[in-house]
Design a protein around this motif. Structure first.
Motif, PDB file in Angstrom:
ATOM      1  N   SER A   4       0.741  -1.179  -0.073  1.00 27.96           N
ATOM      2  CA  SER A   4      -0.047   0.005  -0.032  1.00 27.96           C
ATOM      3  C   SER A   4       0.753   1.464   0.100  1.00 27.96           C
ATOM      4  CB  SER A   4      -0.997   0.190   1.193  1.00 27.96           C
ATOM      5  OG  SER A   4      -0.080   0.178   2.397  1.00 27.96           O
ATOM      6  N   ASN A   5       2.219   1.132   0.082  1.00 29.76           N
ATOM      7  CA  ASN A   5       3.039   2.389   0.130  1.00 29.76           C
ATOM      8  C   ASN A   5       2.612   3.179   1.299  1.00 29.76           C
ATOM      9  OD1 ASN A   5       4.632   1.927  -2.237  1.00 29.76           O
ATOM     10  ND2 ASN A   5       2.901   2.607  -3.482  1.00 29.76           N
ATOM     11  N   GLY A   6       2.610   2.463   2.357  1.00 33.78           N
ATOM     12  CA  GLY A   6       2.155   3.095   3.768  1.00 33.78           C
ATOM     13  C   GLY A   6       0.711   3.613   3.902  1.00 33.78           C
ATOM     14  N   ARG A   7      -0.275   3.457   2.901  1.00 35.88           N
ATOM     15  CA  ARG A   7      -1.608   3.969   2.816  1.00 35.88           C
ATOM     16  C   ARG A   7      -2.336   2.943   4.010  1.00 35.88           C
ATOM     17  NH1 ARG A   7      -0.792   4.390  -2.401  1.00 35.88           N
ATOM     18  NH2 ARG A   7      -1.869   2.346  -2.713  1.00 35.88           N
ATOM     19  N   MET A   8      -1.953   1.711   4.006  1.00 39.01           N
ATOM     20  CA  MET A   8      -2.852   0.706   4.961  1.00 39.01           C
ATOM     21  C   MET A   8      -2.027   0.605   6.108  1.00 39.01           C
ATOM     22  SD  MET A   8      -4.248  -2.975   4.138  1.00 39.01           S
ATOM     23  CE  MET A   8      -5.642  -2.330   3.303  1.00 39.01           C
ATOM     24  N   THR A   9      -2.664   0.699   7.269  1.00 40.43           N
ATOM     25  CA  THR A   9      -2.309   0.435   8.713  1.00 40.43           C
ATOM     26  C   THR A   9      -2.893  -0.662   9.467  1.00 40.43           C
ATOM     27  OG1 THR A   9      -3.184   2.174   9.701  1.00 40.43           O
ATOM     28  CG2 THR A   9      -0.966   2.597   8.970  1.00 40.43           C
ATOM     29  N   VAL A  10      -2.400  -1.598  10.036  1.00 40.45           N
ATOM     30  CA  VAL A  10      -2.943  -2.827  10.529  1.00 40.45           C
ATOM     31  C   VAL A  10      -2.878  -2.644  12.193  1.00 40.45           C
ATOM     32  CG1 VAL A  10      -3.520  -5.068  10.559  1.00 40.45           C
ATOM     33  CG2 VAL A  10      -2.579  -4.023   8.547  1.00 40.45           C
ATOM     34  N   GLU A  11      -3.744  -2.832  12.862  1.00 37.39           N
ATOM     35  CA  GLU A  11      -3.753  -2.808  14.385  1.00 37.39           C
ATOM     36  C   GLU A  11      -4.666  -3.974  15.043  1.00 37.39           C
ATOM     37  OE1 GLU A  11      -5.653   0.368  16.657  1.00 37.39           O
ATOM     38  OE2 GLU A  11      -6.791   1.027  14.935  1.00 37.39           O
ATOM     39  N   LEU A  12      -4.114  -4.268  16.214  1.00 37.91           N
ATOM     40  CA  LEU A  12      -4.943  -5.321  17.259  1.00 37.91           C
ATOM     41  C   LEU A  12      -5.666  -4.282  18.196  1.00 37.91           C
ATOM     42  CD1 LEU A  12      -2.336  -8.085  17.823  1.00 37.91           C
ATOM     43  CD2 LEU A  12      -4.408  -8.114  16.208  1.00 37.91           C
ATOM     44  N   GLN A  13      -6.909  -3.937  18.062  1.00 33.82           N
ATOM     45  CA  GLN A  13      -7.670  -3.532  18.751  1.00 33.82           C
ATOM     46  C   GLN A  13      -8.134  -4.208  20.028  1.00 33.82           C
ATOM     47  OE1 GLN A  13     -11.755  -1.985  17.834  1.00 33.82           O
ATOM     48  NE2 GLN A  13     -10.852   0.154  17.551  1.00 33.82           N
ATOM     49  N   THR A  60     -11.702   7.058   3.340  1.00 29.32           N
ATOM     50  CA  THR A  60     -10.901   6.102   4.071  1.00 29.32           C
ATOM     51  C   THR A  60     -11.812   4.850   4.077  1.00 29.32           C
ATOM     52  OG1 THR A  60      -9.716   7.555   5.441  1.00 29.32           O
ATOM     53  CG2 THR A  60      -9.970   5.256   6.264  1.00 29.32           C
ATOM     54  N   ILE A  61     -11.226   3.527   3.939  1.00 25.69           N
ATOM     55  CA  ILE A  61     -11.996   2.323   3.969  1.00 25.69           C
ATOM     56  C   ILE A  61     -11.109   1.163   4.970  1.00 25.69           C
ATOM     57  CG2 ILE A  61     -12.899   0.194   2.872  1.00 25.69           C
ATOM     58  CD1 ILE A  61     -12.457   1.880   0.307  1.00 25.69           C
ATOM     59  N   VAL A  62     -11.998   0.674   5.705  1.00 26.51           N
ATOM     60  CA  VAL A  62     -11.652   0.016   7.069  1.00 26.51           C
ATOM     61  C   VAL A  62     -11.997  -1.405   6.599  1.00 26.51           C
ATOM     62  CG1 VAL A  62     -11.822  -0.426   9.625  1.00 26.51           C
ATOM     63  CG2 VAL A  62     -11.655   1.742   8.731  1.00 26.51           C
ATOM     64  N   PHE A  63     -11.118  -2.447   6.974  1.00 25.75           N
ATOM     65  CA  PHE A  63     -11.395  -3.864   6.552  1.00 25.75           C
ATOM     66  C   PHE A  63     -11.217  -4.456   8.150  1.00 25.75           C
ATOM     67  CE2 PHE A  63      -9.638  -1.836   2.920  1.00 25.75           C
ATOM     68  CZ  PHE A  63     -10.410  -1.976   1.910  1.00 25.75           C
ATOM     69  N   ALA A  64     -12.241  -4.767   8.582  1.00 26.69           N
ATOM     70  CA  ALA A  64     -12.040  -5.391   9.952  1.00 26.69           C
ATOM     71  C   ALA A  64     -12.491  -6.812  10.249  1.00 26.69           C
ATOM     72  CB  ALA A  64     -12.825  -4.580  10.945  1.00 26.69           C
ATOM     73  N   ALA A  65     -11.823  -7.588  11.100  1.00 29.09           N
ATOM     74  CA  ALA A  65     -12.130  -8.982  11.546  1.00 29.09           C
ATOM     75  C   ALA A  65     -12.435  -8.657  13.143  1.00 29.09           C
ATOM     76  CB  ALA A  65     -11.017 -10.032  11.518  1.00 29.09           C
ATOM     77  N   VAL A  66     -13.657  -8.790  13.669  1.00 27.93           N
ATOM     78  CA  VAL A  66     -14.045  -8.578  14.925  1.00 27.93           C
ATOM     79  C   VAL A  66     -14.258 -10.032  15.676  1.00 27.93           C
ATOM     80  CG1 VAL A  66     -14.978  -6.385  14.482  1.00 27.93           C
ATOM     81  CG2 VAL A  66     -16.448  -8.199  14.740  1.00 27.93           C
ATOM     82  N   ILE A 100     -10.874  -9.228  24.474  1.00 24.43           N
ATOM     83  CA  ILE A 100     -11.535  -9.223  23.083  1.00 24.43           C
ATOM     84  C   ILE A 100     -10.688  -8.317  22.177  1.00 24.43           C
ATOM     85  CG2 ILE A 100     -13.400  -8.748  21.978  1.00 24.43           C
ATOM     86  CD1 ILE A 100     -15.130  -9.640  24.537  1.00 24.43           C
ATOM     87  N   THR A 101     -10.297  -9.121  20.915  1.00 18.54           N
ATOM     88  CA  THR A 101      -9.500  -8.082  20.313  1.00 18.54           C
ATOM     89  C   THR A 101      -9.910  -8.289  18.654  1.00 18.54           C
ATOM     90  OG1 THR A 101      -7.373  -8.980  21.203  1.00 18.54           O
ATOM     91  CG2 THR A 101      -7.123  -8.196  19.150  1.00 18.54           C
ATOM     92  N   ASN A 102     -10.047  -7.073  18.022  1.00 19.26           N
ATOM     93  CA  ASN A 102     -10.586  -6.853  16.726  1.00 19.26           C
ATOM     94  C   ASN A 102      -8.961  -6.696  15.845  1.00 19.26           C
ATOM     95  OD1 ASN A 102     -13.331  -6.709  17.452  1.00 19.26           O
ATOM     96  ND2 ASN A 102     -13.153  -4.415  18.002  1.00 19.26           N
ATOM     97  N   VAL A 103      -9.285  -7.062  14.852  1.00 19.40           N
ATOM     98  CA  VAL A 103      -8.095  -6.852  13.739  1.00 19.40           C
ATOM     99  C   VAL A 103      -8.432  -5.824  12.843  1.00 19.40           C
ATOM    100  CG1 VAL A 103      -6.165  -7.979  12.360  1.00 19.40           C
ATOM    101  CG2 VAL A 103      -7.455  -9.300  14.183  1.00 19.40           C
TER     102      VAL A 103
END
Length: 469
Positions: A107-116, A197-203, A132-135
């Motif tokens: 993504s050239n830095g556009r996408m970041t991924v976190e454990l929420q 912004t688009i968010v892709f989540a696995a909750v 409880i952790t969302n990705v």
């Protein structure tokens, strides 16, 4: 319209500079600029070149690989082990996180991924404090990053006994299929630069009480995030019903009417002016049909005017509770003989929520519907804000006014309207780059709405007006 019916006539004034017609914007069939036009039927919005490329890249084989990998963890129960590298919800969490980070590398830095993560204190179906952790993978918009669109699936699973955290619980359809939709779209769109912004989540925590999604939505609300749409994909793995019939070209989209987060004052206002069928989720559902119900996706989007199925609930509810527009995708016919069932063999046949009962081509088509909706939303101007209908005077016309958007590619606005017994908008008229328009039709007899149009012809969801002074 009959000869003795009042003719639609628009006048437009500008609260901000401007007032020109939508120059450079592809016309809606038959629609004209302000003045003397009865309006014409709105046409579905065709996919642009970039969206067609996105839809072509959706890969059923990759979707199958995701589903089978998630099933391989044995159980993904929210209360299962979180520190075993091969089994349990912790192993699934870590694999999803690593996979999304791999996508983000393109993504050239556009996408970041976190454990929420957060600790859920004891509550219904949560007997002890539980992490409880969302990705969450966030693809930052290149033009209007403050505007956010979310797609999710839940990666936790269960068997018949919702508190059994040790038995094998494959969860292929419910809901590895929805996680696969979110992850496959993250892989494809990571290489692109959406305007918003688009968010892709696995909750997680869905089966225990929608805990992960509720936490995610509350975090967005606390931060003041402008989430303009949220889709959950929950049980989108197969078109097969429990009687064996199939409907492989249909996906249900559940859209709430009366808002979950409505205050008593808002409820009283709504009852006095109508609009029960014009909530933001219903407008969102109409938008999805206009951009994703076509041969490019290969799907018919069947809008259901309910929040969810009887006795069931999904992760969109947490977003509805925070006042965000949200809706749920679900397969057309559920096979209850396999959902939430313990893995077992009966008369030589294996039962349970197993990959063998998934249709990966079907999941790919559902992903294309989601992709068409998300990309169309993220490349169009935002839904108009503070849309009002003038109610301070007794008149037989309708004056609408709204706040002008700040998008640099905003070209102007369109008024849509319909008879009160119609389920969807039937007429559209261009009014130009204005913030006020008067229609020579009674506000008592028709429903009206406003949508924004970008210079490339991308249109926003419709905003239904609230009463104004």
């Amino acid at each position: 319209m009959t000869e003795n019916t009042r003719r639609t006539f628009l006048t437009a004034t500008v609260a901000a500079a401007g007032g020109a017609a939508l120059t450079g914007v592809p016309a809606v069939a038959g629609a004209s600029g302000a003045g003397g036009d009865d309006g014409r039927p709105p046409l579905p919005q065709p996919p642009d070149k970039e969206l067609r490329a996105i839809l072509r890249e959706v890969d059923p084989d990759r979707i199958e690989a995701i589903v089978r990998k998630l099933v391989s963890f044995g159980t993904r129960h929210t209360l299962s082990t979180q520190d075993d590298p091969a089994r349990g919800i912790g192993a699934a969490r870590d694999w999803i996180f690593a996979e999304l980070r791999r996508y983000a590398a393109a993504s050239n830095g556009r996408m970041t991924v976190e454990l929420q993560s957060y600790i859920q204190e004891p509550a219904p179906r949560i007997p002890v404090p539980t992490r409880i952790t969302n990705v969450v993978a966030t693809l930052r918009g290149s033009v209007t990053p403050e505007r956010v669109y979310v797609v999710s699936g839940h990666y936790d699973s269960r068997v018949t006994d919702v508190m059994n955290a040790t038995a094998d619980s494959p969860g292929a359809d419910d809901d590895a299929s929805g996680v696969a939709v979110s992850m496959e779209l993250a892989r494809i769109m990571a290489k692109r630069a959406p305007e918003s912004t688009i968010v892709f989540a696995a909750v997680a925590g869905e089966e225990q009480g929608l805990y992960g999604a509720r936490y995610m939505a509350a975090q967005y609300r606390a931060a003041g995030t402008d989430v303009q749409a949220m889709f959950t994909n929950d049980i989108v793995g197969s078109s097969r019903a429990d009687d064996g019939t199939r409907d492989p070209r249909t996906v249900r989209l559940f859209a709430e009417g009366v808002p979950t987060a409505e205050t008593p004052a808002e409820a009283a206002t709504r009852r006095s002016v109508g609009g029960e069928n014009d909530s933001p989720p219903r407008q969102l559902a109409r938008f999805v049909r206009s951009v994703a119900d076509n041969r490019e996706t290969g799907m018919d989007v069947h809008v259901i005017y309910r929040r969810d199925r009887y006795l069931r609930g999904g992760d969109h509810i947490g977003f509805l509770e925070q006042g965000y527009p949200a809706a749920r995708f679900t397969e057309p016919n559920e096979d209850f003989a396999h959902q939430h069932q313990d893995v077992r063999v009966v008369d030589g046949k294996q039962f349970g929520d197993l990959p063998e009962f998934c249709d990966f081509d079907y999941i790919a088509r559902v992903a294309r519907v989601n992709g068409a909706a998300l990309w169309s939303l993220a490349t169009a101007p935002g839904t108009p804000k503070d849309v009002r209908v003038r109610t301070s005077n007794l008149t037989n016309d309708t004056e609408l006014y709204w706040q002008r958007g700040t998008e640099p590619d905003l070209a102007g606005y369109e008024i849509v309207w319909r008879e009160m017994t119609e389920p969807d908008w039937t007429h559209v008229i261009r009014v130009g780059d204005v913030t006020t328009a008067t229609v020579d039709m009674s506000k008592d007899n028709f429903f009206f709405g406003v949508r924004a149009v970008g210079r490339a012809g991308h249109r926003s969801p419709v905003a239904y007006p609230a009463p104004g002074g």
